[in-house]
Design a protein around this motif. Structure first.
Motif, short mmCIF file in Angstrom:
data_model
loop_
_atom_site.label_atom_id
_atom_site.label_comp_id
_atom_site.label_asym_id
_atom_site.label_seq_id
_atom_site.Cartn_x
_atom_site.Cartn_y
_atom_site.Cartn_z
N ALA A 284 0.69 -1.77 -0.03
CA ALA A 284 0.02 -0.20 -0.41
C ALA A 284 1.07 1.23 0.07
O ALA A 284 2.25 1.65 0.83
N ILE A 285 0.80 2.45 -0.36
CA ILE A 285 1.31 3.34 -0.88
C ILE A 285 0.84 4.24 -0.32
O ILE A 285 -0.77 4.65 -1.17
N PRO A 286 0.93 5.06 0.80
CA PRO A 286 0.08 6.07 1.54
C PRO A 286 0.06 6.94 0.22
O PRO A 286 1.28 8.03 -0.20
N VAL A 287 -1.16 8.19 0.32
CA VAL A 287 -1.34 9.10 -0.53
C VAL A 287 -1.95 10.66 0.22
O VAL A 287 -2.90 9.68 1.09
N ASP A 288 -1.25 11.97 0.48
CA ASP A 288 -2.29 12.75 0.83
C ASP A 288 -2.60 13.40 -0.29
O ASP A 288 -1.97 14.35 -1.18
N ILE A 289 -4.12 13.55 -0.76
CA ILE A 289 -4.42 13.52 -2.01
C ILE A 289 -6.60 14.74 -1.08
O ILE A 289 -6.82 14.18 -0.57
N ARG A 290 -6.77 15.60 -1.68
CA ARG A 290 -8.47 15.23 -1.56
C ARG A 290 -8.89 15.36 -3.15
O ARG A 290 -8.60 15.16 -4.55
N VAL A 291 -10.35 14.65 -3.01
CA VAL A 291 -10.44 14.37 -4.20
C VAL A 291 -12.25 15.28 -4.31
O VAL A 291 -12.60 15.47 -3.61
N ILE A 292 -11.78 16.13 -5.68
CA ILE A 292 -13.21 16.95 -6.06
C ILE A 292 -13.81 16.26 -6.88
O ILE A 292 -12.55 15.24 -7.71
N ALA A 293 -14.57 15.17 -6.99
CA ALA A 293 -15.63 14.52 -7.74
C ALA A 293 -16.65 15.08 -8.93
O ALA A 293 -17.34 16.51 -8.08
N ALA A 294 -16.44 15.01 -10.27
CA ALA A 294 -18.08 15.79 -10.50
C ALA A 294 -18.66 15.29 -11.80
O ALA A 294 -18.47 13.54 -11.87
#
Ligand SMILES: Nc1ncnc2c1ncn2[C@@H]1O[C@H](COP(=O)(O)OP(=O)(O)O)[C@@H](O)[C@H]1O
Ligand SMILES: [Mg+2]
Length: 471
Positions: A284-294
């Protein structure tokens, strides 16, 4: 000496990695990676001078390692290579037969410790630089293709028709929560997603956009999550997915309704655990993200029809923002028209933007813009391409106004015979009116007609009936 090895102590693997090997005889090739027990690893770190390894006279960690490198019947002379006191590798000589090395050999070998250590350190950092360079080139290419056309975006109507939307966007921008943008095609979801990213503390990180509908189903997993070398035919190198590229920034998942089921499962996992797994990978690779979906689709309806996972919908729907269609914010139309005239003139090299003919803006405000802001933008562009001086009359809008009229046969079905399609169109229009324009859900036209909402939508577009229109 019958064999010589150059090994590095790979702290990421907790192993000896043999990077060069030469033998007088053509014996079996040595193992490339020799994992070390923790005890042996710690002992190795403390080695100072050259070490004579004689299988008959070893104990403890030295004995363990002699078994790992198959010392039995041979003699090894091992020279630790240190740079700034850190053990980075060893140079190991092997002679066949036992007890072949003595203290004199050890002293002789120790004279080459420093040059070997330096050469090895240089080779290692060079390899590391190459890896960084590839990563950077990769990112750079990607960012350039994604970002450049977006520069110079300006949001029109932020204080009028889009006021609510912009207020919500500003309110959540500083947080890192998931945002769901809903609205018809062309209403400005991309623009809002951008605004949220650039108003957030992640603005200096990447903004990565993915159009979920534009990537083929077979590639979407590897595109989003990356893959390891050899994960499938054609995966000749490892590849970082878009989630990994978005680390420290924002990932914009456009047309999320088009995400195939398997990718939906993986996305859910990312949202829950903030980590990804590459295709064919097992870490597992940790990711620091914000998700915006449309999406322009009715996700809730898709959930009801098992086309979209309910658990994912719940995760995404934490902070929904609905971008209203242009016909519900007609007050923005004049400013948008003027804005696009200016922008397109600059683009086309027209030095002073021509005037818009009287009456045109009013007509524009009354038109109901099924393609929303994008349609207005395209209209202005077409007009300027045909521009031959004078005022802008927007004659092509007149044609759109006519063709976009909903069929008016609906009122009474008296009079001459009408064909089946016309009758169906009339009936659907009537029921839509009863349902106040609602297609899906309780009390919606689909329910009243007793058919699946998608079937209804399909029929409506075939019959030229528009939906979402307030009647
Ligand atoms: N409020 C706005 N101000 C200026 N331009 C806008 C605005 N809303 C949309 N646009 C422009 O209209 C076009 C369509 O917008 P977009 O964000 O791509 O719509 P969507 O993603 O909802 O389909 C884009 O070229 C965008 O720059
Ligand atoms: Mg869009």
């Amino acid at each position: 000496m019958d064999e010589i090895y150059l090994d590095i102590m790979d702290s990421q693997l907790g192993a000896i990695r043999r990077i060069a090997h030469f033998a007088n005889s053509d014996g079996e090739a040595a193992k490339e990676i020799v994992p070390l027990p923790e005890l042996v690893w710690g002992w190795g770190q403390k080695l100072s001078g050259p070490l004579i390894m004689d299988a008959r006279a070893l104990s403890g960690p030295a004995k363990m390692i002699s078994e790992l490198v198959e010392l039995a019947g041979n003699s090894d002379l091992v020279l630790p290579l240190r740079v700034e006191n850190e053990l980075i590798g060893v140079l190991a000589l092997r002679a066949y037969g036992e007890g072949r090395y003595n203290q004199g050999d050890a002293e002789l070998l120790s004279t080459v410790a420093d040059p070997f250590a330096l050469a090895l350190a240089n080779a290692l950092s060079y390899g590391e630089v190459l890896r960084y360079r590839d990563t950077l080139l990769d990112d750079n290419r990607f960012l350039r293709s994604e970002l450049v056309p977006r520069l110079g975006d300006e949001i029109i109507g932020g204080n009028s028709g889009l006021r609510n939307v912009m207020e919500m966007a500003q309110q959540i921008a500083p947080l890192s929560n998931t945002v769901l943008l809903m609205g018809e095609t062309g209403t400005g979801k991309d623009v809002i997603a951008n605004a949220i990213h650039f108003a957030s503390s992640r603005k200096d990180g990447p903004f990565i956009k993915v159009n979920c509908g534009a990537i083929s189903e077979s590639l979407i997993d590897s595109e989003l999550f990356g893959h390891e070398k050899g994960a499938f035919t054609g995966a000749i190198t490892e590849k970082r997915g878009r989630f990994e590229r978005a680390d420290g920034g924002t990932i914009f998942l456009d047309e999320i309704g088009e995400l195939p089921p398997q990718a939906q499962v993986r996305l859910l996992r990312v949202l829950q655990h903030k980590e990804i797994e590459r295709v064919g990978g097992d870490r597992a690779i940790p990711v620091d993200i914000r998700v915006i979906a449309a999406t322009h689709r009715n996700l809730e309806g898709m959930v009801a029809e098992n086309q979209f996972r309910e658990d994912l919908w719940f995760r995404l729907n934490v902070f929904p923002i609905i971008v209203p269609p242009l016909r519900q914010r007609r007050e923005d139309v004049p400013a948008l028209a003027r804005h696009f005239v200016e922008v397109k003139c600059r683009e086309f090299g027209i030095s002073s933007p021509p005037a818009i003919a009287p009456g045109v803006l009013e007509r524009m405000m009354n038109y109901w813009w099924p393609g929303n802001v994008r349609e207005l933008e395209n209209l202005v562009e077409r007009e300027l391409i045909r521009y031959r001086g004078g005022q802008l009359k927007f004659d092509s809008l007149l044609l759109d106004e006519k063709s976009a009229k909903t069929p008016s046969i609906s009122e009474e079905l008296t009079g001459g015979a009408i064909n089946l399609d016309e009758a169906m169109a009339a009936h659907i229009s009537k029921v839509l009116k009863m349902a106040k324009g609602k297609v899906h859900g309780p009390g919606g036209a689909a329910e009243l007609l007793g058919i699946n909402p998608n079937t209804l939508r399909g029929r409506m577009s075939k019959l030229g009936l528009k939906y979402g229109k307030r009647t």
